[in-house]
Scaffold this active site. Structure first.
Site, PDB file in Angstrom:
ATOM      1  N   ASP A  96      -5.899   0.913   0.920  1.00  0.00           N
ATOM      2  CA  ASP A  96      -6.540   1.169   2.480  1.00  0.00           C
ATOM      3  C   ASP A  96      -8.002   0.802   3.463  1.00  0.00           C
ATOM      4  O   ASP A  96      -8.793   0.621   2.450  1.00  0.00           O
ATOM      5  CB  ASP A  96      -5.904   2.928   2.872  1.00  0.00           C
ATOM      6  CG  ASP A  96      -6.710   3.470   2.595  1.00  0.00           C
ATOM      7  OD1 ASP A  96      -8.221   3.124   1.844  1.00  0.00           O
ATOM      8  OD2 ASP A  96      -6.990   4.751   2.925  1.00  0.00           O
TER       9      ASP A  96
ATOM     10  N   LYS B 247       0.819  -1.093  -0.119  1.00  0.00           N
ATOM     11  CA  LYS B 247       0.199   0.124   0.042  1.00  0.00           C
ATOM     12  C   LYS B 247       1.056   1.374  -0.056  1.00  0.00           C
ATOM     13  O   LYS B 247       0.656   2.629  -0.595  1.00  0.00           O
ATOM     14  CB  LYS B 247      -1.343  -0.195   1.238  1.00  0.00           C
ATOM     15  CG  LYS B 247      -1.951   1.151   1.305  1.00  0.00           C
ATOM     16  CD  LYS B 247      -2.594   0.947   2.412  1.00  0.00           C
ATOM     17  CE  LYS B 247      -1.945   1.520   3.972  1.00  0.00           C
ATOM     18  NZ  LYS B 247      -1.576   2.307   4.257  1.00  0.00           N
TER      19      LYS B 247
END
Ligand code: SF4
Length: 213
Positions: A139, A121
Site C-alpha cells: 500500500d 493488494k
C-alpha cells in the site's frame, strides 16, 4: 539492491518494535475482511470500522451483499470516499464469490486475485490475514517506507512487492507487511518522518544520504 544482512537487521528491529502488528480493521469472517479491505483504500481504518458496523448489520455475506442495489450500498459507504467504485467492486466480488466459489471466499491467492473488483493488494491482505498465507501487500505506506529504507526501490507497487519478496525470508512477508505499515503511520510519515525517533535510522538509506548531504 539491499543486502540480505541489512534486510534481516531491519526486519528484526521492526519486529521488536511492532511485535503484535495486525490490521486495525474489525471483521468476523474472511468475507467481512475482504469488504473492509476494499473500503480501506485511501480511508482510515477507524472510518472503515464505523461504516462496516452499520453495513454488516444489513449485509455481511456475499449472498446478501450481492442483492443490495448500487445506490443502497453507496449510502452505507459514502463517507469512505471513492464510494462509487468501491460499491461496484464489492458487489462484483460478492457476485463472483456466489457464482464461482459457492458463497465462500476462496483461500487461494490466484482465486482471490481472480475476483472481479479485487486488486492484487486486497487479495494479498486477505490471503495473509484470513488464511495465514505468505504475501506482501504494497500500500502507500509500504511503498514509501520501503523506498526510503532502500529495501525496494521499484517504481511501481508490483515492483516493490517483488523486491521485498526477494529481500525477505518468506515466513516474514506477512508480518513485515503489517510492521512496515505501523512504522509508516507512526514514525515514517510521508511529510515529516521522525528520523530521530526511528529504530532503523542507522540502516536507512534516505536518512544516511541526508546526513551525508
Ligand atoms: S530513518 Fe526516517 S526515513 Fe528512514 S525509515 Fe526511519 S523515519 Fe523513515
Amino acid at each position: 539492491m539491499i543486502s540480505k544482512k541489512k534486510a534481516l537487521q531491519i526486519t528484526d528491529a521492526l519486529t521488536k518494535e511492532y511485535p503484535d502488528s495486525t490490521p486495525a480493521l474489525k471483521y468476523s469472517s474472511s468475507y467481512e475482511l475482504l469488504v473492509a479491505v476494499i473500503l480501506s483504500a485511501q480511508c482510515t481504518d477507524e472510518r472503515v470500522n464505523k461504516v462496516t458496523e452499520a453495513l454488516f448489520k444489513r449485509a455481511n455475506t456475499p449472498e446478501a451483499m450481492a442483492k443490495l442495489s448500487q445506490e443502497e450500498l453507496e449510502k452505507y459507504i459514502f463517507s469512505c470516499g471513492l464510494y462509487r467504485s468501491k460499491a461496484e467492486h464489492i458487489i462484483s466480488a460478492s457476485k463472483d464469490i456466489v457464482e464461482k466459489f459457492g458463497g465462500e471466499v476462496p483461500s487461494g491467492l490466484e482465486d482471490l486475485r481472480s475476483l472481479a473488483g479485487v486488486g492484487r493488494k486486497t487479495a494479498n491482505v486477505v490471503y495473509s490475514v484470513a488464511f495465514g498465507g505468505d504475501a506482501i501487500a504494497v500500500d502507500t505506506h509500504v511503498f514509501r517506507v520501503s523506498q526510503r529504507l532502500g529495501f525496494a526501490e521499484g517504481k511501481t507497487p508490483l515492483d516493490t512487492e517483488k523486491r521485498l519478496m526477494e529481500a525477505l525470508p518468506k515466513e516474514k512477508w506477512s508480518h513485515m507487511h503489517h510492521a512496515i505499515i505501523f512504522h509508516g503511520r507512526r514514525v515514517c510519515s510521508a511529510r515529516s518522518p521522525k528520523c530521530d525517533a526511528c529504530v532503523v535510522s542507522s540502516l536507512c538509506k534516505y536518512y544516511n544520504s541526508r546526513k551525508r548531504g
